[in-house]
Design a protein around this motif. Structure first.
Motif, PDB file in Angstrom:
ATOM      1  N   CYS A  54       0.870  -1.173   0.000  1.00  0.00           N
ATOM      2  CA  CYS A  54       0.000   0.000   0.000  1.00  0.00           C
ATOM      3  C   CYS A  54       0.906   1.222   0.000  1.00  0.00           C
ATOM      4  O   CYS A  54       1.852   1.300   0.774  1.00  0.00           O
ATOM      5  N   THR A  55       0.622   2.180  -0.853  1.00  0.00           N
ATOM      6  CA  THR A  55       1.522   3.327  -1.002  1.00  0.00           C
ATOM      7  C   THR A  55       1.668   4.143   0.274  1.00  0.00           C
ATOM      8  O   THR A  55       2.662   4.849   0.432  1.00  0.00           O
ATOM      9  N   GLU A  56       0.714   4.031   1.192  1.00  0.00           N
ATOM     10  CA  GLU A  56       0.813   4.798   2.443  1.00  0.00           C
ATOM     11  C   GLU A  56       1.675   4.114   3.501  1.00  0.00           C
ATOM     12  O   GLU A  56       2.122   4.770   4.445  1.00  0.00           O
ATOM     13  N   LEU A  57       1.910   2.834   3.387  1.00  0.00           N
ATOM     14  CA  LEU A  57       2.655   2.112   4.425  1.00  0.00           C
ATOM     15  C   LEU A  57       4.078   2.627   4.640  1.00  0.00           C
ATOM     16  O   LEU A  57       4.518   2.706   5.786  1.00  0.00           O
ATOM     17  N   PRO A  58       4.821   2.990   3.600  1.00  0.00           N
ATOM     18  CA  PRO A  58       6.162   3.535   3.861  1.00  0.00           C
ATOM     19  C   PRO A  58       6.124   4.791   4.737  1.00  0.00           C
ATOM     20  O   PRO A  58       7.063   5.042   5.504  1.00  0.00           O
ATOM     21  N   LEU A  59       5.061   5.566   4.651  1.00  0.00           N
ATOM     22  CA  LEU A  59       4.938   6.755   5.506  1.00  0.00           C
ATOM     23  C   LEU A  59       4.863   6.365   6.973  1.00  0.00           C
ATOM     24  O   LEU A  59       5.423   7.034   7.835  1.00  0.00           O
ATOM     25  N   LEU A  60       4.160   5.276   7.257  1.00  0.00           N
ATOM     26  CA  LEU A  60       4.011   4.814   8.633  1.00  0.00           C
ATOM     27  C   LEU A  60       5.350   4.362   9.211  1.00  0.00           C
ATOM     28  O   LEU A  60       5.631   4.587  10.376  1.00  0.00           O
ATOM     29  N   PHE A  61       6.174   3.739   8.389  1.00  0.00           N
ATOM     30  CA  PHE A  61       7.421   3.153   8.875  1.00  0.00           C
ATOM     31  C   PHE A  61       8.652   4.028   8.659  1.00  0.00           C
ATOM     32  O   PHE A  61       9.765   3.602   8.952  1.00  0.00           O
ATOM     33  N   ALA A  62       8.490   5.231   8.167  1.00  0.00           N
ATOM     34  CA  ALA A  62       9.630   6.123   7.928  1.00  0.00           C
ATOM     35  C   ALA A  62      10.436   6.294   9.217  1.00  0.00           C
ATOM     36  O   ALA A  62       9.896   6.652  10.258  1.00  0.00           O
ATOM     37  N   GLY A  63      11.725   5.984   9.133  1.00  0.00           N
ATOM     38  CA  GLY A  63      12.617   6.144  10.278  1.00  0.00           C
ATOM     39  C   GLY A  63      12.476   5.065  11.335  1.00  0.00           C
ATOM     40  O   GLY A  63      13.068   5.170  12.398  1.00  0.00           O
ATOM     41  N   THR A  64      11.716   4.029  11.047  1.00  0.00           N
ATOM     42  CA  THR A  64      11.489   2.953  12.006  1.00  0.00           C
ATOM     43  C   THR A  64      12.347   1.747  11.642  1.00  0.00           C
ATOM     44  O   THR A  64      12.400   1.352  10.482  1.00  0.00           O
ATOM     45  N   GLU A  65      12.985   1.172  12.629  1.00  0.00           N
ATOM     46  CA  GLU A  65      13.751  -0.047  12.400  1.00  0.00           C
ATOM     47  C   GLU A  65      12.808  -1.227  12.573  1.00  0.00           C
ATOM     48  O   GLU A  65      12.175  -1.391  13.619  1.00  0.00           O
ATOM     49  N   LEU A  66      12.705  -2.025  11.534  1.00  0.00           N
ATOM     50  CA  LEU A  66      11.830  -3.196  11.555  1.00  0.00           C
ATOM     51  C   LEU A  66      12.644  -4.463  11.733  1.00  0.00           C
ATOM     52  O   LEU A  66      13.833  -4.487  11.396  1.00  0.00           O
ATOM     53  N   PRO A  67      12.018  -5.531  12.235  1.00  0.00           N
ATOM     54  CA  PRO A  67      12.765  -6.771  12.457  1.00  0.00           C
ATOM     55  C   PRO A  67      13.146  -7.506  11.171  1.00  0.00           C
ATOM     56  O   PRO A  67      13.964  -8.429  11.211  1.00  0.00           O
ATOM     57  N   VAL A  68      12.554  -7.108  10.035  1.00  0.00           N
ATOM     58  CA  VAL A  68      12.860  -7.725   8.741  1.00  0.00           C
ATOM     59  C   VAL A  68      12.950  -6.631   7.688  1.00  0.00           C
ATOM     60  O   VAL A  68      12.548  -5.490   7.906  1.00  0.00           O
ATOM     61  N   LYS A  69      13.471  -6.997   6.532  1.00  0.00           N
ATOM     62  CA  LYS A  69      13.576  -6.063   5.417  1.00  0.00           C
ATOM     63  C   LYS A  69      12.172  -5.672   4.944  1.00  0.00           C
ATOM     64  O   LYS A  69      11.268  -6.504   4.896  1.00  0.00           O
ATOM     65  N   ALA A  70      12.000  -4.406   4.584  1.00  0.00           N
ATOM     66  CA  ALA A  70      10.727  -3.918   4.049  1.00  0.00           C
ATOM     67  C   ALA A  70      10.900  -3.632   2.561  1.00  0.00           C
ATOM     68  O   ALA A  70      11.796  -2.895   2.158  1.00  0.00           O
ATOM     69  N   LEU A  71      10.045  -4.241   1.739  1.00  0.00           N
ATOM     70  CA  LEU A  71      10.085  -4.047   0.298  1.00  0.00           C
ATOM     71  C   LEU A  71       9.000  -3.035  -0.078  1.00  0.00           C
ATOM     72  O   LEU A  71       7.810  -3.336  -0.020  1.00  0.00           O
ATOM     73  N   ASP A  72       9.423  -1.837  -0.447  1.00  0.00           N
ATOM     74  CA  ASP A  72       8.509  -0.760  -0.814  1.00  0.00           C
ATOM     75  C   ASP A  72       8.156  -0.894  -2.286  1.00  0.00           C
ATOM     76  O   ASP A  72       9.009  -0.693  -3.157  1.00  0.00           O
ATOM     77  N   THR A  73       6.910  -1.232  -2.588  1.00  0.00           N
ATOM     78  CA  THR A  73       6.528  -1.486  -3.976  1.00  0.00           C
ATOM     79  C   THR A  73       6.616  -0.231  -4.841  1.00  0.00           C
ATOM     80  O   THR A  73       6.852  -0.339  -6.042  1.00  0.00           O
ATOM     81  N   VAL A  74       6.451   0.937  -4.245  1.00  0.00           N
ATOM     82  CA  VAL A  74       6.602   2.165  -5.025  1.00  0.00           C
ATOM     83  C   VAL A  74       8.048   2.287  -5.511  1.00  0.00           C
ATOM     84  O   VAL A  74       8.301   2.527  -6.694  1.00  0.00           O
ATOM     85  N   ASP A  75       8.996   2.099  -4.610  1.00  0.00           N
ATOM     86  CA  ASP A  75      10.415   2.156  -4.991  1.00  0.00           C
ATOM     87  C   ASP A  75      10.755   1.090  -6.032  1.00  0.00           C
ATOM     88  O   ASP A  75      11.502   1.347  -6.977  1.00  0.00           O
ATOM     89  N   ILE A  76      10.212  -0.103  -5.850  1.00  0.00           N
ATOM     90  CA  ILE A  76      10.483  -1.200  -6.784  1.00  0.00           C
ATOM     91  C   ILE A  76       9.960  -0.856  -8.174  1.00  0.00           C
ATOM     92  O   ILE A  76      10.643  -1.072  -9.182  1.00  0.00           O
ATOM     93  N   HIS A  77       8.751  -0.296  -8.248  1.00  0.00           N
ATOM     94  CA  HIS A  77       8.176   0.080  -9.547  1.00  0.00           C
ATOM     95  C   HIS A  77       8.962   1.211 -10.213  1.00  0.00           C
ATOM     96  O   HIS A  77       9.212   1.176 -11.419  1.00  0.00           O
ATOM     97  N   ILE A  78       9.352   2.207  -9.436  1.00  0.00           N
ATOM     98  CA  ILE A  78      10.123   3.323  -9.987  1.00  0.00           C
ATOM     99  C   ILE A  78      11.460   2.837 -10.532  1.00  0.00           C
ATOM    100  O   ILE A  78      11.878   3.211 -11.629  1.00  0.00           O
ATOM    101  N   GLU A  79      12.124   1.968  -9.776  1.00  0.00           N
ATOM    102  CA  GLU A  79      13.411   1.420 -10.224  1.00  0.00           C
ATOM    103  C   GLU A  79      13.229   0.634 -11.529  1.00  0.00           C
ATOM    104  O   GLU A  79      14.031   0.758 -12.465  1.00  0.00           O
ATOM    105  N   ALA A  80      12.174  -0.150 -11.617  1.00  0.00           N
ATOM    106  CA  ALA A  80      11.905  -0.935 -12.835  1.00  0.00           C
ATOM    107  C   ALA A  80      11.617  -0.019 -14.025  1.00  0.00           C
ATOM    108  O   ALA A  80      12.059  -0.286 -15.139  1.00  0.00           O
ATOM    109  N   LEU A  81      10.908   1.070 -13.784  1.00  0.00           N
ATOM    110  CA  LEU A  81      10.610   2.027 -14.852  1.00  0.00           C
ATOM    111  C   LEU A  81      11.889   2.675 -15.374  1.00  0.00           C
ATOM    112  O   LEU A  81      12.075   2.819 -16.586  1.00  0.00           O
ATOM    113  N   PHE A  82      12.765   3.086 -14.457  1.00  0.00           N
ATOM    114  CA  PHE A  82      14.021   3.686 -14.878  1.00  0.00           C
ATOM    115  C   PHE A  82      14.865   2.702 -15.683  1.00  0.00           C
ATOM    116  O   PHE A  82      15.472   3.074 -16.682  1.00  0.00           O
ATOM    117  N   LYS A  83      14.903   1.451 -15.263  1.00  0.00           N
ATOM    118  CA  LYS A  83      15.664   0.442 -15.979  1.00  0.00           C
ATOM    119  C   LYS A  83      15.065   0.216 -17.370  1.00  0.00           C
ATOM    120  O   LYS A  83      15.794   0.023 -18.344  1.00  0.00           O
TER     121      LYS A  83
END
Length: 86
Positions: A54-83
């Motif tokens: 969900c595009t809003e979830l990264p806002l909730l976790f900004a600056g938060t250390e999570l117990p596992v890696k977080a995959l931000d789908t917005v970042d993933i899509h942007i990276e794929a578009l640039f490639k």
């Protein structure tokens, strides 16, 4: 393997996305509960990462250390578009 939260956790997540995050409301209590869900899934299910689908979830976790890696789908899509444009 994809693991999803328990049904009650899914209901909580959906409610908070709709009632808070989509309205730009970021509450530390909500962040703490989401983080507790992630921690439970890490401990019980052995998850290695979470998908912030969900595009809003990264806002909730900004600056938060999570117990596992977080995959931000917005970042993933942007990276794929640039490639794809190169």
């Amino acid at each position: 393997q994809v693991v999803v939260p328990h049904a009650d956790e899914v209901d909580y997540i959906a409610e908070k996305i709709h009632d808070e995050l989509e309205r730009g409301i970021i509450k530390s209590q909500t962040r703490d509960t989401f983080t507790a869900i992630i921690e439970r899934m890490y401990q019980d299910e052995g998850i290695e990462a979470i998908i912030l689908g969900c595009t809003e979830l990264p806002l909730l976790f900004a600056g938060t250390e999570l117990p596992v890696k977080a995959l931000d789908t917005v970042d993933i899509h942007i990276e794929a578009l640039f490639k794809a444009l190169q």
